[in-house]
Scaffold this active site. Sequence first.
Site, PDB file in Angstrom:
ATOM      1  N   PHE A  68     -24.721  26.506 -28.025  1.00 54.46           N
ATOM      2  CA  PHE A  68     -24.356  27.627 -28.886  1.00 54.46           C
ATOM      3  C   PHE A  68     -22.911  27.589 -29.354  1.00 54.46           C
ATOM      4  O   PHE A  68     -22.504  28.415 -30.165  1.00 54.46           O
ATOM      5  CB  PHE A  68     -24.606  28.953 -28.157  1.00 54.46           C
ATOM      6  CG  PHE A  68     -26.047  29.347 -28.158  1.00 54.46           C
ATOM      7  CD1 PHE A  68     -26.594  30.003 -29.242  1.00 54.46           C
ATOM      8  CD2 PHE A  68     -26.857  29.036 -27.089  1.00 54.46           C
ATOM      9  CE1 PHE A  68     -27.931  30.356 -29.258  1.00 54.46           C
ATOM     10  CE2 PHE A  68     -28.199  29.386 -27.088  1.00 54.46           C
ATOM     11  CZ  PHE A  68     -28.731  30.048 -28.184  1.00 54.46           C
ATOM     12  N   LYS A  79     -25.603  20.675 -13.390  1.00 49.74           N
ATOM     13  CA  LYS A  79     -26.508  20.664 -14.553  1.00 49.74           C
ATOM     14  C   LYS A  79     -27.801  19.950 -14.196  1.00 49.74           C
ATOM     15  O   LYS A  79     -27.794  18.814 -13.713  1.00 49.74           O
ATOM     16  CB  LYS A  79     -25.844  20.006 -15.763  1.00 49.74           C
ATOM     17  CG  LYS A  79     -26.698  20.096 -17.029  1.00 49.74           C
ATOM     18  CD  LYS A  79     -25.899  19.689 -18.254  1.00 49.74           C
ATOM     19  CE  LYS A  79     -26.764  19.707 -19.509  1.00 49.74           C
ATOM     20  NZ  LYS A  79     -27.301  21.058 -19.779  1.00 49.74           N
ATOM     21  N   HIS A 102     -21.184  16.150 -17.879  1.00 51.12           N
ATOM     22  CA  HIS A 102     -21.327  17.565 -17.539  1.00 51.12           C
ATOM     23  C   HIS A 102     -21.061  17.790 -16.058  1.00 51.12           C
ATOM     24  O   HIS A 102     -20.952  16.840 -15.281  1.00 51.12           O
ATOM     25  CB  HIS A 102     -22.728  18.067 -17.888  1.00 51.12           C
ATOM     26  CG  HIS A 102     -22.914  18.370 -19.337  1.00 51.12           C
ATOM     27  ND1 HIS A 102     -23.311  17.426 -20.246  1.00 51.12           N
ATOM     28  CD2 HIS A 102     -22.740  19.518 -20.043  1.00 51.12           C
ATOM     29  CE1 HIS A 102     -23.383  17.974 -21.448  1.00 51.12           C
ATOM     30  NE2 HIS A 102     -23.041  19.236 -21.357  1.00 51.12           N
TER      31      HIS A 102
END
Length: 241
Positions: A99, A135, A131
């Site tokens: 996003f 995750k 990451h």
Amino acid sequence: MNIALIGYGKMGKAVEAVAKRRGHHITLATSVTPTAEALISTDVAIEFSRPEAAFENLRCCLEHHLPVVCGTTGWLEKRGAIEKICQVQNGTFLYASNFSIGVNIFFEVNQRLAKLMAPYTDYEVDIEEIHHAEKLDIPSGTAISLAQGIIAKTDKTDWILGPNQQKDQVLIQSKRLENVPGTHIVTYRSPIDDIQIKHQAHNRQGFALGAVIAAECIKDKKGVFSMEEVLRISSSHSFLS
């Protein structure tokens, strides 16, 4: 807006902080699939849960006529079914692998670069994504979106995780380290030179802000949406303050 947060881990808490700063009210913050009663007086849901829970969470929102924004990755084999439920219910659904406004601009840059590179077959392309160790999905949804963007503009037909890349494949390499919000690097390599673009997140705030902006954009609309529509709307308004 009155917002339900479905998935109340680190991302859920970051979304909560951004939403409150922008004047919204959190009516529900939960890590389990909500009941119909829990969704009363809610304008929109933002879903950041786990891959195994996402489908039921989204189905619940759509069947109770609640617009829902989803940022959970790793469940996309069922995305078509959710979009069909959305259409049947005349609902509102937006999914994004990332996003962050910056990442979505990066997606556009990635596709433009891929189109420019397509005629130059001496270059091989790969994606590296890094990451945090918690995750769950590998590769990241963002890396897959980048690979799909390259495939759409070149003669590549698929992506592969790890070694043994074929000529028609985009190689994705994944790393999991401590305290890394997210880094994505696209590199075109030739015997002569390398061309590289990179996006590096400093924290979760960009992801949270983008999710709240997406909720603001879709709450009064019907249909299936993407961050492309959000970018078009947000670029002409003062959403980023």
